[in-house]
Design a protein around this motif. Structure first.
Motif, short mmCIF file in Angstrom:
data_model
loop_
_atom_site.label_atom_id
_atom_site.label_comp_id
_atom_site.label_asym_id
_atom_site.label_seq_id
_atom_site.Cartn_x
_atom_site.Cartn_y
_atom_site.Cartn_z
N ALA A 116 -11.65 -7.09 20.36
CA ALA A 116 -12.17 -7.40 19.03
C ALA A 116 -12.08 -6.15 18.17
O ALA A 116 -11.98 -5.02 18.68
N VAL A 117 -12.11 -6.36 16.86
CA VAL A 117 -12.04 -5.26 15.89
C VAL A 117 -13.22 -5.42 14.94
O VAL A 117 -13.45 -6.52 14.41
N MET A 118 -13.95 -4.34 14.72
CA MET A 118 -15.12 -4.38 13.84
C MET A 118 -15.05 -3.25 12.84
O MET A 118 -14.70 -2.12 13.18
N ALA A 119 -15.40 -3.55 11.60
CA ALA A 119 -15.43 -2.52 10.56
C ALA A 119 -16.70 -1.69 10.68
O ALA A 119 -17.77 -2.21 11.00
N SER A 120 -16.58 -0.41 10.39
CA SER A 120 -17.77 0.45 10.38
C SER A 120 -18.62 0.16 9.16
O SER A 120 -19.86 0.18 9.22
N ILE A 121 -17.97 -0.13 8.03
CA ILE A 121 -18.66 -0.36 6.76
C ILE A 121 -17.61 -0.84 5.76
O ILE A 121 -16.42 -0.94 6.09
N GLY A 122 -18.04 -1.13 4.54
CA GLY A 122 -17.11 -1.54 3.49
C GLY A 122 -16.62 -0.34 2.69
O GLY A 122 -16.42 0.74 3.22
N GLY A 123 -16.45 -0.55 1.40
CA GLY A 123 -15.91 0.50 0.54
C GLY A 123 -15.45 -0.10 -0.77
O GLY A 123 -16.02 -1.08 -1.25
N ASP A 124 -14.36 0.45 -1.32
CA ASP A 124 -13.92 -0.09 -2.61
C ASP A 124 -12.43 0.02 -2.85
O ASP A 124 -11.97 -0.02 -3.99
N ASP A 125 -11.62 0.11 -1.77
CA ASP A 125 -10.17 0.16 -2.02
C ASP A 125 -9.36 -0.50 -0.91
O ASP A 125 -8.16 -0.24 -0.78
N GLN A 126 -9.97 -1.36 -0.12
CA GLN A 126 -9.26 -1.95 1.01
C GLN A 126 -8.08 -2.80 0.57
O GLN A 126 -7.12 -3.00 1.34
N ILE A 127 -8.12 -3.30 -0.65
CA ILE A 127 -7.00 -4.10 -1.13
C ILE A 127 -5.69 -3.31 -1.09
O ILE A 127 -4.61 -3.88 -0.92
N THR A 128 -5.78 -1.98 -1.19
CA THR A 128 -4.57 -1.15 -1.17
C THR A 128 -3.98 -1.02 0.24
O THR A 128 -2.84 -0.56 0.39
N VAL A 129 -4.74 -1.41 1.25
CA VAL A 129 -4.28 -1.33 2.64
C VAL A 129 -3.40 -2.52 2.99
O VAL A 129 -2.49 -2.42 3.83
N LEU A 130 -3.64 -3.66 2.36
CA LEU A 130 -3.03 -4.92 2.79
C LEU A 130 -1.51 -4.88 2.78
O LEU A 130 -0.86 -5.43 3.68
N LYS A 131 -0.92 -4.25 1.79
CA LYS A 131 0.55 -4.26 1.69
C LYS A 131 1.22 -3.46 2.80
O LYS A 131 2.44 -3.57 3.00
N HIS A 132 0.44 -2.68 3.54
CA HIS A 132 1.00 -1.88 4.63
C HIS A 132 0.85 -2.56 5.99
O HIS A 132 1.23 -1.99 7.01
N LEU A 133 0.30 -3.76 6.01
CA LEU A 133 0.13 -4.50 7.26
C LEU A 133 1.37 -5.35 7.55
O LEU A 133 2.12 -5.71 6.64
N ASP A 134 1.56 -5.69 8.81
CA ASP A 134 2.69 -6.53 9.22
C ASP A 134 2.14 -7.91 9.58
O ASP A 134 1.54 -8.09 10.64
N PRO A 135 2.32 -8.90 8.71
CA PRO A 135 1.71 -10.21 8.96
C PRO A 135 2.22 -10.89 10.22
O PRO A 135 1.44 -11.55 10.93
N ALA A 136 3.50 -10.74 10.53
CA ALA A 136 4.04 -11.40 11.72
C ALA A 136 3.40 -10.84 12.99
O ALA A 136 3.09 -11.59 13.93
N VAL A 137 3.21 -9.54 13.03
CA VAL A 137 2.61 -8.92 14.21
C VAL A 137 1.14 -9.32 14.35
O VAL A 137 0.66 -9.63 15.44
N LEU A 138 0.41 -9.34 13.24
CA LEU A 138 -0.98 -9.75 13.30
C LEU A 138 -1.10 -11.21 13.72
O LEU A 138 -1.96 -11.57 14.54
#
Length: 352
Positions: free
Chosen positions: A84-106
């Motif tokens: 499992a994967v759990m976030a430590s906390i939130g923030g205010d810029d996670q939207i900038t992370v999404l384009k660097h993810l690989d949807p097929a692998v996830l």
């Protein structure tokens, strides 16, 4: 470009005692600023839930790039030893992370993901891939709660981690939206000030509906209304249950109104079969409202939502005041899992 329809949503396997859980910071690396709070959350994952939590390289790395944070998310999902994967906390810029993810692998490596607030971004992203996540849970807030975990949170997280089946939710006997000073380590021994719980507020037609949840933190959903990049066609949300709550930024009624009108004009609001709205956080260290002011803030927010729903989706069943967001305790709700909103019996049932 025609955007895809709603995917078939799949619940990842449940955990067992002793499983390894990766703790990530896809937004703010709060553990690097307030390590004692994060360490308390890790301790409780070990002692209460018998898990083996561990930090990834960017969990405590303040200033990590979006690419670095995305790489750690990908590594956590693809490592077969991590359950499992759990976030430590939130923030205010996670939207900038999404384009660097690989949807097929996830998509090929589905795992339970726990988080809320800015983690609405990742929950929405994996929802689009057909992976049910969990709205709620973080090491630094509800696991790292001063004094002890609230029993409602403790049981709800246990259910989300280990159990399957249907659970009827209930209002908490007490709650708070106050928080201590994380810079004061001694404050971690002191229980927060609690207030008596309040009943949920119901509205809409007297029907019972069931559907997968979608939504999260309103401020983050509003980001996606503006960006448009990670939203599916409105029809993809037909029959879903809209689940929303607001953050410690305590958005004004005008903001709430405009965000919901934006959803209405996109043709989104009319798609949802029911609306579940969280108890808003109405106190912050820089806006210390009195209990009376907090009650008025909450009432005004609920009334604002009612007015917009009555324009764009008259009669849609709705329930307000669930502890599903930035207040304490916190109910951990499957994001994409089935939820029944029964206006007839005034009951909310969640399938874990």
């Amino acid at each position: 470009m025609v955007k895809p329809a709603r995917p078939d949503l799949v619940v990842p396997p449940k955990l067992a005692p002793g499983d390894r859980v990766a703790i990530v910071s896809p937004s703010w690396a709060g553990p690097g600023v307030f390590p004692a709070v994060h360490d308390l959350g890790l301790q409780r994952l070990r002692e209460i839930y018998s898990h083996e939590p561990f930090d990834v390289p960017t969990t405590r790395k303040v200033g990590a790039t979006a690419q670095e944070r995305a790489a750690d998310v990908m590594s956590a999902f693809t490592d077969p030893e991590i359950k499992a994967v759990m976030a430590s906390i939130g923030g205010d810029d996670q939207i900038t992370v999404l384009k660097h993810l690989d949807p097929a692998v996830l998509r090929a490596n589905p795992k339970p993901y726990f988080g809320y607030s800015d983690n609405t971004n990742l929950l929405m992203y994996i929802w689009n891939l057909g992976i049910v996540g969990y709205h709620g849970g973080s090491t630094m807030v509800h696991l790292g709660r001063p004094g002890a975990m609230h029993p409602v949170t403790e049981q709800s997280l246990r259910t989300a981690l280990f159990e399957s089946g249907e659970v009827v939710l209930a209002p908490s006997p007490d709650f708070t939206d106050e928080h201590g000073d994380w810079a004061d380590v001694a404050s971690l021994d002191r229980e927060p000030n609690m207030r008596p719980g309040t009943p949920w507020r119901w509205g809409g037609h007297a029907v019972s509906v069931t559907g997968p949840t979608w939504g999260g933190c309103l401020e983050i959903v509003d980001w996606h209304l503006r960006a448009g990049r990670w939203l599916l066609a409105p029809e993809a949300y037909a029959g879903c249950v809209l689940m929303l709550e607001t953050s410690e930024e305590m958005p004004s009624p005008i903001f709430v109104h405009r965000a919901l009108v934006g959803m209405g004009e996109r043709g989104l609001l009319e798609q949802f079969s029911a609306v579940v709205w969280g108890r808003p956080k109405a106190w912050d260290s820089i806006n210390r409202q009195t209990p009376e002011e907090r009650d008025a803030f909450t009432e005004e927010q609920f009334n604002t939502v009612d007015r917009v729903l009555d324009i764009y989706h008259p009669g849609v069943p709705r329930v307000f005041g669930l502890d599903i967001g930035h207040t304490d305790p916190q109910l951990i709700i499957p994001y994409g899992g089935q939820i029944t909103v029964d206006r007839i019996r005034e009951q909310v049932q969640v399938t874990y």
